[in-house]
Scaffold this motif. Sequence first.
Motif, PDB file in Angstrom:
ATOM      1  N   GLY A 101       0.809  -1.211   0.000  1.00 56.40           N
ATOM      2  CA  GLY A 101       0.000   0.000   0.000  1.00 56.40           C
ATOM      3  C   GLY A 101       0.844   1.263   0.000  1.00 56.40           C
ATOM      4  O   GLY A 101       1.959   1.307  -0.502  1.00 56.40           O
ATOM      5  N   ARG A 102       0.306   2.295   0.589  1.00 52.18           N
ATOM      6  CA  ARG A 102       0.956   3.592   0.585  1.00 52.18           C
ATOM      7  C   ARG A 102       2.114   3.618   1.587  1.00 52.18           C
ATOM      8  O   ARG A 102       2.170   2.826   2.532  1.00 52.18           O
ATOM      9  CB  ARG A 102      -0.051   4.689   0.933  1.00 52.18           C
ATOM     10  CG  ARG A 102      -0.625   4.578   2.341  1.00 52.18           C
ATOM     11  CD  ARG A 102      -1.657   5.668   2.588  1.00 52.18           C
ATOM     12  NE  ARG A 102      -2.048   5.733   3.993  1.00 52.18           N
ATOM     13  CZ  ARG A 102      -2.797   6.686   4.510  1.00 52.18           C
ATOM     14  NH1 ARG A 102      -3.251   7.659   3.732  1.00 52.18           N
ATOM     15  NH2 ARG A 102      -3.104   6.696   5.792  1.00 52.18           N
ATOM     16  N   TYR A 103       3.012   4.582   1.370  1.00 56.88           N
ATOM     17  CA  TYR A 103       4.106   4.738   2.321  1.00 56.88           C
ATOM     18  C   TYR A 103       3.574   5.283   3.643  1.00 56.88           C
ATOM     19  O   TYR A 103       2.517   5.905   3.706  1.00 56.88           O
ATOM     20  CB  TYR A 103       5.191   5.657   1.752  1.00 56.88           C
ATOM     21  CG  TYR A 103       4.783   7.116   1.599  1.00 56.88           C
ATOM     22  CD1 TYR A 103       4.941   8.025   2.631  1.00 56.88           C
ATOM     23  CD2 TYR A 103       4.258   7.590   0.388  1.00 56.88           C
ATOM     24  CE1 TYR A 103       4.574   9.362   2.492  1.00 56.88           C
ATOM     25  CE2 TYR A 103       3.895   8.917   0.229  1.00 56.88           C
ATOM     26  CZ  TYR A 103       4.065   9.798   1.280  1.00 56.88           C
ATOM     27  OH  TYR A 103       3.701  11.109   1.143  1.00 56.88           O
ATOM     28  N   ARG A 104       4.315   5.037   4.708  1.00 55.63           N
ATOM     29  CA  ARG A 104       3.967   5.551   6.036  1.00 55.63           C
ATOM     30  C   ARG A 104       4.997   6.612   6.422  1.00 55.63           C
ATOM     31  O   ARG A 104       6.174   6.510   6.046  1.00 55.63           O
ATOM     32  CB  ARG A 104       3.989   4.423   7.066  1.00 55.63           C
ATOM     33  CG  ARG A 104       3.226   3.168   6.658  1.00 55.63           C
ATOM     34  CD  ARG A 104       1.739   3.384   6.578  1.00 55.63           C
ATOM     35  NE  ARG A 104       1.032   2.134   6.307  1.00 55.63           N
ATOM     36  CZ  ARG A 104       0.625   1.296   7.253  1.00 55.63           C
ATOM     37  NH1 ARG A 104       0.835   1.563   8.527  1.00 55.63           N
ATOM     38  NH2 ARG A 104      -0.002   0.187   6.926  1.00 55.63           N
ATOM     39  N   ALA A 105       4.590   7.598   7.207  1.00 57.93           N
ATOM     40  CA  ALA A 105       5.515   8.671   7.563  1.00 57.93           C
ATOM     41  C   ALA A 105       5.063   9.400   8.814  1.00 57.93           C
ATOM     42  O   ALA A 105       3.871   9.434   9.135  1.00 57.93           O
ATOM     43  CB  ALA A 105       5.644   9.674   6.411  1.00 57.93           C
ATOM     44  N   THR A 106       6.029   9.988   9.505  1.00 60.19           N
ATOM     45  CA  THR A 106       5.744  10.868  10.624  1.00 60.19           C
ATOM     46  C   THR A 106       6.641  12.093  10.550  1.00 60.19           C
ATOM     47  O   THR A 106       7.771  12.021  10.050  1.00 60.19           O
ATOM     48  CB  THR A 106       5.980  10.162  11.970  1.00 60.19           C
ATOM     49  OG1 THR A 106       5.571  11.029  13.038  1.00 60.19           O
ATOM     50  CG2 THR A 106       7.435   9.813  12.192  1.00 60.19           C
ATOM     51  N   VAL A 107       6.121  13.215  11.009  1.00 58.38           N
ATOM     52  CA  VAL A 107       6.915  14.436  11.174  1.00 58.38           C
ATOM     53  C   VAL A 107       7.548  14.393  12.554  1.00 58.38           C
ATOM     54  O   VAL A 107       6.932  13.935  13.516  1.00 58.38           O
ATOM     55  CB  VAL A 107       6.015  15.690  11.053  1.00 58.38           C
ATOM     56  CG1 VAL A 107       6.830  16.962  11.273  1.00 58.38           C
ATOM     57  CG2 VAL A 107       5.335  15.714   9.698  1.00 58.38           C
ATOM     58  N   LEU A 108       8.790  14.849  12.661  1.00 58.05           N
ATOM     59  CA  LEU A 108       9.434  14.843  13.970  1.00 58.05           C
ATOM     60  C   LEU A 108      10.130  16.175  14.251  1.00 58.05           C
ATOM     61  O   LEU A 108      10.544  16.884  13.334  1.00 58.05           O
ATOM     62  CB  LEU A 108      10.413  13.677  14.094  1.00 58.05           C
ATOM     63  CG  LEU A 108      11.520  13.532  13.047  1.00 58.05           C
ATOM     64  CD1 LEU A 108      12.766  14.297  13.468  1.00 58.05           C
ATOM     65  CD2 LEU A 108      11.862  12.059  12.861  1.00 58.05           C
ATOM     66  N   GLU A 109      10.214  16.482  15.515  1.00 65.44           N
ATOM     67  CA  GLU A 109      10.889  17.699  15.967  1.00 65.44           C
ATOM     68  C   GLU A 109      12.388  17.461  15.924  1.00 65.44           C
ATOM     69  O   GLU A 109      12.907  16.592  16.609  1.00 65.44           O
ATOM     70  CB  GLU A 109      10.438  18.039  17.388  1.00 65.44           C
ATOM     71  CG  GLU A 109      11.006  19.342  17.919  1.00 65.44           C
ATOM     72  CD  GLU A 109      10.482  19.677  19.301  1.00 65.44           C
ATOM     73  OE1 GLU A 109      10.690  20.831  19.740  1.00 65.44           O
ATOM     74  OE2 GLU A 109       9.867  18.797  19.942  1.00 65.44           O
ATOM     75  N   ALA A 110      13.081  18.245  15.107  1.00 71.96           N
ATOM     76  CA  ALA A 110      14.487  17.971  14.824  1.00 71.96           C
ATOM     77  C   ALA A 110      15.368  18.023  16.063  1.00 71.96           C
ATOM     78  O   ALA A 110      16.216  17.147  16.279  1.00 71.96           O
ATOM     79  CB  ALA A 110      15.007  18.955  13.779  1.00 71.96           C
TER      80      ALA A 110
END
Length: 234
Positions: A101-110
């Motif tokens: 399926g679709r890719y998975r992702a998260t935004v993170l605080e650098a």
Amino acid sequence: MARLPRLTIPGQPHYVVQRGNNLQAIFVDGQDYASMKDLLREMGRRFGIEIHAFILLPNQVHLLLTPQTAQSLPQFMQSVGRTYVRTFNNRHGRSGTLWEGRYRATVLEAQAWLLPAMVVLEHQAVVHGLIGRAVDYGWSSARHNAGAQVDGMVRLHPAYWRLGDTPFAREAAYATMLDRGASTDLQEVVLGAALKGWVLGSEGFIEGLKSGTERRLQRQKAGRPARAQGEKAE
């Protein structure tokens, strides 16, 4: 439960995972790995993606990257995915889907999460039993980030630069972190967030993102990981 829409925040690092369908192999030989890496480099330039870390595992790809625009990441992943499947199927005489399926992702605080996420990502070859030391795995950014070789595709994030005042100091500090590896708890937090789409960051960071989206950003409170993972105290 319906999946959350994917969240893309320009200028913020994202941890991205793309896996093979039913975790089947997506790389059969060295040419497959090289084809994927060439695609990541080419499409990264085309769509405005800075790749800070990557690893190509037999049945999945993990990326730590920063998109320049809101469309950079989806366009990049779509182009890489479609082109690679066509190339892979032609080479190996197969047809049909390759991806789960679709890719998975998260935004993170650098400031809090980029370095721990890098260690988690580059340590996956060890976790999966492919190699004894992360820096010895040839299909990842570990050797570049630890100073063992130069990989022109990798772009160092400002969070990495804070590891030391010279390239040698930064590389040595990161190599030490990488050799220590990532705890099971840290891996579960980072990979769980990527697979489920929950933002990794402080309350203030997450509150700052809420003004730009109606999408839910977290399931539970996320904080700073333990400094024991090797990050310097501020």
